[in-house]
Design an enzyme around this catalytic site. Sequence first.
Site, PDB file in Angstrom:
ATOM      1  CG  ASN A 182      -2.035   5.615  13.321  1.00 26.56           C
ATOM      2  OD1 ASN A 182      -1.134   4.820  13.088  1.00 26.56           O
ATOM      3  ND2 ASN A 182      -2.802   6.093  12.342  1.00 26.56           N
TER       4      ASN A 182
ATOM      5  CG  HIS B 260      -6.496  -2.907  13.932  1.00 24.80           C
ATOM      6  ND1 HIS B 260      -5.766  -2.353  12.907  1.00 24.80           N
ATOM      7  CD2 HIS B 260      -7.414  -1.970  14.287  1.00 24.80           C
ATOM      8  CE1 HIS B 260      -6.218  -1.125  12.657  1.00 24.80           C
ATOM      9  NE2 HIS B 260      -7.219  -0.874  13.471  1.00 24.80           N
TER      10      HIS B 260
ATOM     11  CD1 TRP C 201      -8.221  -8.768   4.676  1.00 21.67           C
ATOM     12  CD2 TRP C 201      -9.157  -8.781   6.720  1.00 21.67           C
ATOM     13  NE1 TRP C 201      -8.441 -10.074   5.026  1.00 21.67           N
ATOM     14  CE2 TRP C 201      -9.020 -10.119   6.273  1.00 21.67           C
ATOM     15  CE3 TRP C 201      -9.718  -8.535   7.974  1.00 21.67           C
ATOM     16  CZ2 TRP C 201      -9.420 -11.210   7.050  1.00 21.67           C
ATOM     17  CZ3 TRP C 201     -10.130  -9.615   8.737  1.00 21.67           C
ATOM     18  CH2 TRP C 201      -9.973 -10.944   8.271  1.00 21.67           C
TER      19      TRP C 201
ATOM     20  NE  ARG D 199       0.567   3.278   2.995  1.00 23.46           N
ATOM     21  CZ  ARG D 199       0.359   4.417   3.634  1.00 23.46           C
ATOM     22  NH1 ARG D 199       1.225   5.387   3.536  1.00 23.46           N
ATOM     23  NH2 ARG D 199      -0.716   4.599   4.378  1.00 23.46           N
TER      24      ARG D 199
ATOM     25  CG  ASP E 102      -2.505   1.604   5.217  1.00 20.86           C
ATOM     26  OD1 ASP E 102      -3.299   1.522   6.184  1.00 20.86           O
ATOM     27  OD2 ASP E 102      -2.562   2.518   4.374  1.00 20.86           O
TER      28      ASP E 102
ATOM     29  CD  GLU F 207      15.669   1.178  -5.271  1.00 19.43           C
ATOM     30  OE1 GLU F 207      14.666   1.245  -6.002  1.00 19.43           O
ATOM     31  OE2 GLU F 207      16.706   1.851  -5.466  1.00 19.43           O
TER      32      GLU F 207
END
Length: 249
Positions: free
Chosen positions: A67, A36, A24, A187, A19, A206
Site C-alpha cells: 500500500n 477510509h 464505497w 475479507r 477491504d 477458515e
Amino acid sequence: MVIAEPVMQLPRHVAIIMDGNGRWAKRRGLPRIEGHRRGADTVREIVRSSREIGLKALTLYAFSSQNWSRPMAEVHTLMELLRDYLVNERTEILENNIRLTTIGDESRLPDFVHGPLNELKTASAGNTGMILCLALSYGGREAIVDAAKRLAEQVQSGSMRLQDVNLLSFSEALATSMLPELDMVIRTSGEERLSNFLLWESAYAELYFTETLWPEFTRAELQAALQSFQGRERRFGLTSEQVRLRATK
Ligand code: IPE
Ligand code: IPE
Ligand code: MG
C-alpha cells in the site's frame, strides 16, 4: 434434568482484511479518503463487538507493505487516520482491558504515528481481555523472510543448530508468535484473495468472504461469520471419522 446451553465454538483469533473503502466512496461520488474515514468508524465498532463477543485476539489488516505504492496523498491521509484512531480510542482500549500490538515494518511509519502507537502499546501491555493486533506496513512474504533471517542469524552465531529449524521454531520466529493460533480470516468487498496477509498463519484458518464493503460491515455480519465458523468441520488433514472420534474423547 438440566440441559446445558450449547457452548458457542468461538474462534480464538480472527483476522480481517478490511477491504472496499475506496469503492464505497466511489459509489457515492466521494473521494476515496471519505471511505477510509468511514472505514475507521467500522474499526471502532468491530473492535468493541469482538471484545464483547469474547474473541481472544483480533488482527486487522490496516496497511500492507504494497500500500506504500498508492498515491502519496492517500498514504498520508491513511497515516493521519491511524494516528487519530490511536489517540481517540486510547481510553476505550484501556478501559476495556485490550492489549494493542502490531505486526509489520514499523520503521517505515511516520513519527507522528510512532508516538501515540508506542505510548498505547506500552500503556496496554498488561491488559488481558483481548489482543488487538494492527497489521501496519505488513506483508506476509516479508514476514516470512524476516523470520528466516532471524533463524539464519541464530544458526550462524551458533546459538541454534540447523536441525532445530522446524515448524515450531519457525512459527516462534514470526512476529505473530505472541498471538493465539489463527482460526479465521474474513475479507470484505467481494475479493477472494489473501493479498499477502498472514500467509504462514492462515495455513488452516477458515476463510470467510463477504460482498459487503468495509464501511458497511457490522457486528451482525461479524456474528454471521462466526456462525459460519461454527458450522465448519476443521479436519487438519484427517478424515471426518477421525475428527469425530477425537471430539467424543
Ligand atoms: C481497504 O480499502 C483499505 C486499505 C487498503 C488501506 P481500499 O482502499 O483497498 O478500497 P478499494 O479496494 O479500493 O475499494
Ligand atoms: C489488502 O487490500 C490490504 C488491506 C486491506 C490493508 P488491498 O486493496 O491493498 O489488496 P488488493 O490490491 O486488492 O489485492
Ligand atoms: Mg482494496
